[in-house]
Design a protein around this motif. Structure first.
Motif, short mmCIF file in Angstrom:
data_model
loop_
_atom_site.label_atom_id
_atom_site.label_comp_id
_atom_site.label_asym_id
_atom_site.label_seq_id
_atom_site.Cartn_x
_atom_site.Cartn_y
_atom_site.Cartn_z
N GLN A 114 3.24 -1.51 16.16
CA GLN A 114 3.72 -0.15 15.94
C GLN A 114 3.13 0.50 14.69
OE1 GLN A 114 8.04 -0.06 15.98
NE2 GLN A 114 8.15 -1.46 17.72
N GLN A 115 2.78 -0.28 13.70
CA GLN A 115 2.26 0.26 12.44
C GLN A 115 1.03 -0.52 12.02
OE1 GLN A 115 5.17 0.90 9.30
NE2 GLN A 115 3.65 0.45 7.73
N LEU A 116 -0.09 0.20 11.84
CA LEU A 116 -1.35 -0.41 11.46
C LEU A 116 -1.88 0.28 10.21
CD1 LEU A 116 -3.77 -2.30 12.06
CD2 LEU A 116 -4.70 -0.47 13.50
N THR A 117 -1.97 -0.46 9.09
CA THR A 117 -2.43 0.08 7.82
C THR A 117 -3.62 -0.74 7.34
OG1 THR A 117 -0.16 0.74 7.26
CG2 THR A 117 -1.77 0.75 5.49
N LEU A 118 -4.81 -0.11 7.37
CA LEU A 118 -6.05 -0.78 6.97
C LEU A 118 -6.80 0.05 5.94
CD1 LEU A 118 -7.31 -1.92 10.51
CD2 LEU A 118 -6.07 -3.28 8.82
N SER A 119 -6.10 0.89 5.21
CA SER A 119 -6.74 1.78 4.24
C SER A 119 -7.31 1.00 3.06
CB SER A 119 -5.72 2.81 3.74
OG SER A 119 -4.56 2.16 3.23
N TYR A 120 -8.27 1.63 2.37
CA TYR A 120 -8.89 1.06 1.18
C TYR A 120 -9.53 -0.30 1.46
CZ TYR A 120 -6.71 4.86 -1.39
OH TYR A 120 -6.34 6.10 -1.82
N ASN A 121 -10.42 -0.30 2.45
CA ASN A 121 -11.27 -1.44 2.74
C ASN A 121 -12.70 -0.94 2.88
OD1 ASN A 121 -9.81 -4.18 3.22
ND2 ASN A 121 -8.43 -2.71 4.14
N ASP A 122 -13.56 -1.72 3.55
CA ASP A 122 -14.96 -1.33 3.73
C ASP A 122 -15.36 -1.34 5.20
OD1 ASP A 122 -15.57 -1.01 0.92
OD2 ASP A 122 -15.50 -3.19 0.75
N ILE A 130 2.73 3.78 16.46
CA ILE A 130 3.37 5.01 15.99
C ILE A 130 2.63 5.57 14.79
CG2 ILE A 130 5.50 5.97 15.01
CD1 ILE A 130 7.03 3.80 16.55
N ALA A 131 2.14 4.70 13.90
CA ALA A 131 1.45 5.14 12.69
C ALA A 131 0.18 4.32 12.48
CB ALA A 131 2.36 4.99 11.47
N VAL A 132 -0.95 5.02 12.23
CA VAL A 132 -2.24 4.38 11.97
C VAL A 132 -2.83 4.99 10.71
CG1 VAL A 132 -4.60 4.06 12.81
CG2 VAL A 132 -2.68 3.91 14.41
N ASP A 133 -3.19 4.15 9.75
CA ASP A 133 -3.82 4.60 8.51
C ASP A 133 -5.12 3.84 8.30
OD1 ASP A 133 -4.58 5.44 6.01
OD2 ASP A 133 -2.67 5.01 5.02
N LEU A 134 -6.24 4.53 8.51
CA LEU A 134 -7.58 3.96 8.31
C LEU A 134 -8.30 4.68 7.18
CD1 LEU A 134 -8.75 3.69 12.06
CD2 LEU A 134 -7.34 2.11 10.75
N SER A 135 -7.57 5.32 6.30
CA SER A 135 -8.16 6.14 5.26
C SER A 135 -8.91 5.29 4.22
CB SER A 135 -7.09 6.97 4.56
OG SER A 135 -6.11 6.14 3.96
N SER A 136 -9.83 5.96 3.51
CA SER A 136 -10.56 5.35 2.39
C SER A 136 -11.29 4.08 2.81
CB SER A 136 -9.60 5.08 1.22
OG SER A 136 -9.03 6.28 0.76
N ASN A 137 -12.09 4.23 3.86
CA ASN A 137 -13.02 3.20 4.28
C ASN A 137 -14.42 3.80 4.28
OD1 ASN A 137 -11.80 0.44 5.28
ND2 ASN A 137 -10.31 2.01 5.86
N MET A 138 -15.34 3.20 5.06
CA MET A 138 -16.71 3.73 5.17
C MET A 138 -17.04 3.98 6.64
SD MET A 138 -18.45 1.15 2.38
CE MET A 138 -20.05 1.95 2.47
#
Length: 311
Positions: free
Chosen positions: A166-174, A191-199
């Protein structure tokens, strides 16, 4: 023999080894909180006598070697000085909650995590490499937080078709790309996906607009260069029957180009929807529009640095 079932020694200022305690005299213990102390060394062998132990909090303490705790359901290791690779927990077949955040754990994400896990948090460590494909085999998993690490490669498509996630947070990786899952993404539980601050570069993953339950999506601060997919804006403005509205659509800090989608232009005020398109390469996105706030659009020279031809 003591029938103590809960023992809280948190913030007690204890120093030294856990081995000095007669844990074999507490066979009925099911909750043990040893957080915020100064224990050193490893978990003593006598811990194996705590056969009823279901919750163990070791936040801001040190010990390891935990496979003997067969009934453990909740393990809190956050805020320690744990370094090197993560220990083997494969024999903890009842473990549902694991939090090892705020450490210095290196190496790759363990491929042999207990299949009973419901929540996995290892944010703010030094994990590297790819997410193993077999993480999709953790069928009960509902929450993944691996943010603030050094993970690379492609985000597996199986995470977007997982039967319970339901919730996937992978922000601030490469991470550099997202694998397309195909039409089966419509049945996603996310329900919520955060892939911010990657490349992540290339096209915005439009399949996310078909994920019926998705209500929060952050792709900010990546290298996406594309027009804004119609599927995403429709989900934010007119989601349709049986589809959750996209209440948070954060696309700022990329290289998106083209005109503002007409569906968004009809929105005079944010209401219950948060949309951020600032710091892109969009044509005519003045700050007076609520969804264009968060940074002026990039200059044409900066937009061309990716080698993309912008109209």
């Amino acid at each position: 023999m003591s029938r103590v079932t809960e023992l809280a020694l948190d913030q007690a200022g204890y120093v030294g080894s856990l081995a000095s305690t007669s844990w074999n005299l507490l066979p009925y213990l099911h909750t043990l909180d040893l957080s915020n102390n100064f224990f050193a060394g490893s978990i003593p062998d006598s811990f194996s006598n705590l056969t009823r132990l279901q919750r163990l909090s070791l936040s801001r303490t040190i010990p390891l070697s935990l496979n003997g705790l067969k009934n453990l359901k909740r393990l809190e290791l956050q805020g320690n000085r744990l370094s090197s690779q993560f220990p083997d927990l494969s024999q903890l077949t009842n473990l549902s909650f694991l939090d090892a955040s705020d450490n210095s754990i290196s190496g790759e994400l363990p491929a042999n995590l207990p299949t009973s896990l419901v929540e996995l948090s290892m944010r703010n460590n030094q994990l590297k490499g790819n997410i193993p494909a077999n993480i999709s085999n953790l069928f009960y998993l509902q929450v993944i937080d691996l943010s603030h690490n050094n993970l690379t490669g492609s985000i597996p498509s199986g995470l977007f078709t997982h039967p319970s996630l339901q919730q996937l947070t992978l922000s601030y990786n490469d991470f550099e790309s997202v694998q397309e899952p195909g039409d089966s993404s419509q049945e996603s539980e996310l329900i919520a996906v955060d892939l911010s601050s990657n490349m992540i570069h290339g096209l915005i993953p439009s399949f996310m607009g078909r994920m019926r339950k998705l209500s929060a999506l952050s792709l900010e601060n990546n290298r996406f260069s594309d027009v804004i997919p119609t599927q995403l804006t429709l989900k934010a403005v007119v989601p349709g029957q049986g589809v959750s509205q996209l209440e948070r659509l954060l696309l700022g800090g990329n290289y998106l180009f083209g005109a503002i989608p007409g569906q968004l232009l009809k929105m005079r005020d944010p209401g219950s929807v948060t949309v951020r398109l600032g710091d892109n390469c969009l044509y005519r996105c003045p700050l007076r529009f609520f969804f264009c706030q968060g940074g002026k659009q990039k200059s044409l020279m900066e937009c061309k640095r990716l080698g993309q031809v912008f109209p």
